[in-house]
Enzyme design. Structure first.
Site, short mmCIF file in Angstrom:
data_model
loop_
_atom_site.label_atom_id
_atom_site.label_comp_id
_atom_site.label_asym_id
_atom_site.label_seq_id
_atom_site.Cartn_x
_atom_site.Cartn_y
_atom_site.Cartn_z
N SER A 266 0.72 -1.20 -0.01
CA SER A 266 -0.12 0.07 0.01
C SER A 266 0.88 1.33 -0.01
O SER A 266 1.62 1.48 -0.96
CB SER A 266 -1.09 -0.08 1.12
OG SER A 266 -1.87 0.83 1.17
N ASP B 164 -10.13 -3.46 -4.89
CA ASP B 164 -9.36 -2.58 -4.36
C ASP B 164 -9.56 -1.56 -5.10
O ASP B 164 -9.19 -1.34 -6.36
CB ASP B 164 -7.79 -3.15 -4.24
CG ASP B 164 -6.89 -1.86 -3.57
OD1 ASP B 164 -7.19 -0.96 -3.19
OD2 ASP B 164 -5.74 -2.32 -3.42
N HIS C 146 -8.20 -4.75 -0.53
CA HIS C 146 -6.88 -4.17 -0.07
C HIS C 146 -6.83 -4.34 1.55
O HIS C 146 -7.57 -4.57 2.22
CB HIS C 146 -7.41 -2.44 -0.10
CG HIS C 146 -6.04 -1.68 0.14
ND1 HIS C 146 -5.33 -1.46 -0.92
CD2 HIS C 146 -5.32 -1.23 1.20
CE1 HIS C 146 -4.12 -0.71 -0.71
NE2 HIS C 146 -4.25 -0.49 0.79
#
Length: 293
Positions: free
Chosen positions: A141, A235, A265
């Site tokens: 991320s 995501d 995610h």
């Protein structure tokens, strides 16, 4: 996986409260990690890090791991299970970075910290059993965003980069940002909260390659190391991760891009709850072992 109905979302909490909640969640969902020989805290040119050594005789290849959390949440401690897995399963020393977090330390503090750690590793890790001729960088991320920025800033340093659902274009022009922007672990509102804490008041341009590595020039990307990009089907960042993989391919970089179509995610940090997280971790460690070979 969605947040509990009626419960405050992470982005509706003060940053310190959200950090504690997220750290607790990652600790609960990290599962039983792989065994490592030892782990120690250290300071790398002023930046706290956690070091993990694999079993066996060194010198060991080295992975710099950069945690996620939208540049606002997360910590090396909360990423302990992931770091242990990446150490024990790939057979490399792991340097897990506790970079400064926004809003207390907005952009470019995190970029400065991960850069400082990489330079410290290149200079000092040999004395700690690391092999500076075999180094990789990776993260998830926001950590994958910082990993890409770092690899682009230090060409020739890394033999591999691992980008797990990276944020690569903070203008978010892609369909997945809207298709997957509500009701899941990461939402459009949460992204706005993270990016506001990270960038508001800094004067940063969203298309600065240190903010959005998708806007790095072709010459920079040509120098990138072999890359593994992992994306999740549900995501909001899915499409920008895939776009970054495509730009690297066009620049002549060896890219493996794997989409976990049914995942959200954050799944990579949840092997205790999501079996495919274990598969994704093993895919990362396989890529690292190939790089070391």
């Amino acid at each position: 996986m969605t947040m509990q109905p009626g419960a405050p979302q992470l982005h509706e909490l003060p940053a310190a409260v959200a950090r504690a909640a997220m750290d607790g969640m990652w600790a609960d969902l990290g599962g039983e990690p792989a065994a490592v020989a030892r782990a120690e805290d250290a300071v790398a040119d002023g930046v706290p890090v956690k070091l993990y050594w694999p079993e066996g005789e060194g010198p060991h290849p080295v992975l710099i791991w950069i945690h996620g959390g939208g540049w606002v949440l997360g910590s090396a401690a909360a990423s302990d299970a992931t770091a242990r897995d990446l150490c024990g399963l790939a057979g490399n020393l792991v340097v897990s970075v506790d970079y400064r977090l926004a809003p207390e330390h907005p952009f470019p503090a995190a970029v400065e910290d991960v850069t400082a750690v990489a330079k410290w590793v290149s200079r000092e890790i040999g004395a700690l059993g690391g092999d500076t001729t075999r180094m990789a960088v990776g993260g998830d991320s926001a950590g994958a965003n910082l990993s890409a920025v770092l690899a682009n800033a230090l060409p020739g340093t890394f033999a591999q980069q691992v980008l797990v659902y990276p944020a690569t274009d903070l203008t978010h022009p892609f369909p997945s940002y809207h298709e997957n922007g509500e009701g899941l672990m990461l939402t459009k509102d949460a992204l706005a909260w993270f990016q506001g804490h990270y960038l508001d008041g800094t004067g940063a341009d969203l298309k600065d390659p240190r903010v959005s590595p998708l806007y790095a020039d072709a010459a920079t990307l040509t120098a990138a190391p072999p890359t593994l990009v992992i994306t999740a089907g549900y995501d909001p960042l899915r499409d920008e991760g895939e776009a970054y993989a495509q730009r690297l391919r066009e620049a002549g970089v060896a890219v493996e891009q794997v989409s976990y179509e049914g995942q959200i995610h954050g799944f990579f940090s949840m092997p205790a709850a999501i079996p495919e997280a274990r598969e994704a971790i093993e895919r990362v460690t396989s890529a690292l072992r190939r790089a070391w070979a």
